[in-house]
Design a protein around this motif. Structure first.
Motif, PDB file in Angstrom:
ATOM      1  N   ALA A   2       0.832  -1.203   0.000  1.00  0.00           N
ATOM      2  CA  ALA A   2       0.000   0.000   0.000  1.00  0.00           C
ATOM      3  C   ALA A   2       0.862   1.245   0.000  1.00  0.00           C
ATOM      4  O   ALA A   2       1.886   1.310   0.651  1.00  0.00           O
ATOM      5  N   LYS A   5      -0.750   8.240   1.209  1.00  0.00           N
ATOM      6  CA  LYS A   5      -1.073   9.430   0.435  1.00  0.00           C
ATOM      7  C   LYS A   5       0.002  10.506   0.543  1.00  0.00           C
ATOM      8  O   LYS A   5       0.043  11.416  -0.256  1.00  0.00           O
ATOM      9  N   LYS A  32      -5.343   9.060  -4.668  1.00  0.00           N
ATOM     10  CA  LYS A  32      -5.627   7.972  -3.735  1.00  0.00           C
ATOM     11  C   LYS A  32      -4.343   7.298  -3.264  1.00  0.00           C
ATOM     12  O   LYS A  32      -4.284   6.734  -2.180  1.00  0.00           O
ATOM     13  N   TYR A  33      -3.322   7.378  -4.093  1.00  0.00           N
ATOM     14  CA  TYR A  33      -2.093   6.641  -3.819  1.00  0.00           C
ATOM     15  C   TYR A  33      -0.942   7.507  -3.330  1.00  0.00           C
ATOM     16  O   TYR A  33       0.013   6.996  -2.740  1.00  0.00           O
ATOM     17  N   CYS A  98       3.696   7.093 -11.964  1.00  0.00           N
ATOM     18  CA  CYS A  98       2.446   6.845 -12.673  1.00  0.00           C
ATOM     19  C   CYS A  98       2.745   7.039 -14.155  1.00  0.00           C
ATOM     20  O   CYS A  98       3.087   8.151 -14.578  1.00  0.00           O
ATOM     21  N   TYR A 121       2.393   2.581 -11.062  1.00  0.00           N
ATOM     22  CA  TYR A 121       0.983   2.574 -11.440  1.00  0.00           C
ATOM     23  C   TYR A 121       0.907   2.837 -12.936  1.00  0.00           C
ATOM     24  O   TYR A 121       1.462   3.817 -13.435  1.00  0.00           O
TER      25      TYR A 121
END
Length: 247
Positions: A2, A5, A32-33, A98, A121
């Motif tokens: 996980a 944030k 969210k991440y 990302c 991501y």
């Protein structure tokens, strides 16, 4: 695994391969991440094809990186993104990346970043090659983000029958619950979700029309679901069990 944030993320967007209409949903998902400390988008900004992107860059504080298309048939944008990503990786300032593209050219980049212990991501359309999807820790389909901001494109919920007919989905869910369960067969929902992510980076309950994993599991009618009070006596936790384990 996980991501908190508060962790810093570098967001790199392939403008040639992504539509500007998803930017709101994209950045909301990224939030969210972690925190998008760097937001860069790559393309030939002298081209009229990127006009829609030009209209949102300032509003969302995205830095455009100019890359001329020197040779037809060659994607110079991909090369520029990869070089920048490696430069950012070596700074040691980020916890994850990302990568926004549906292009398989970023497969090796995603693998290299993960080798350095950072979270990757991926964001792309469902046409994205499986090699790039598998190279990411988590992959979010852009169709899900588009549906989030446009009710006319919402993803319809799969029925119980449709879900049960999806043999790959059923196998994935059952394997994750079993791997996360105790001797009685009960598994913590959060642990189950983490196990699913390790097996299938592209898994997302929203792909089936459900917001949360618990809702998807309940819709299959294949699992018992139980809400329990945690040890602190205040918070609640969700546990699931394969109905075949019921005694």
């Amino acid at each position: 695994m996980a991501i908190e944030k508060t962790e810093r993320l570098a967001v790199l967007i392939d403008a040639d391969n992504t539509q500007a209409t998803i930017i709101e949903g994209l950045l909301a998902e990224v939030a969210k991440y972690g925190t998008s400390s760097v937001k860069r988008i790559y393309g030939d900004w002298t081209s009229t094809a990127l006009r829609s992107w030009k209209e949102v860059l300032l509003e969302y504080s995205i830095q455009p990186i100019q890359q001329f298309g020197y040779t037809k048939g060659k994607n110079a944008t991909d090369s520029a993104m990869i070089i920048d990503a490696m430069d950012l990786l070596y700074t040691g300032r980020f916890h994850g990346f990302c990568i926004v593209s549906s292009d398989s050219d970023f497969t090796k980049l995603a693998s290299r970043i993960r080798e350095s212990g950072l979270f990757v991501y991926g964001f792309g359309e469902k046409k994205t090659p499986s090699a790039f999807v598998s190279a990411c820790d988590k992959f979010i389909y852009i169709e899900v983000l588009r549906a989030k901001i446009n009710e006319n494109e919402s993803i319809a919920k799969k029925t119980m029958t449709e879900l049960k007919r999806d043999a790959r989905l059923v196998r994935l869910l059952r394997n994750a619950v079993e791997a996360s369960s105790d001797e009685s067969g009960w598994a913590h929902l959060a642990t189950t979700g983490s196990n699913i992510a390790k097996q299938s980076p592209e898994f997302d309950p929203r792909n089936y029309g459900y917001i949360r994993l618990g809702e998807l599991l309940a819709a299959t009618k294949l699992f018992d679901i139980e809400e329990r009070i945690a040890g602190d006596g205040q918070s609640k936790a969700i546990y699931v069990r394969d109905k075949r384990k019921k005694v």
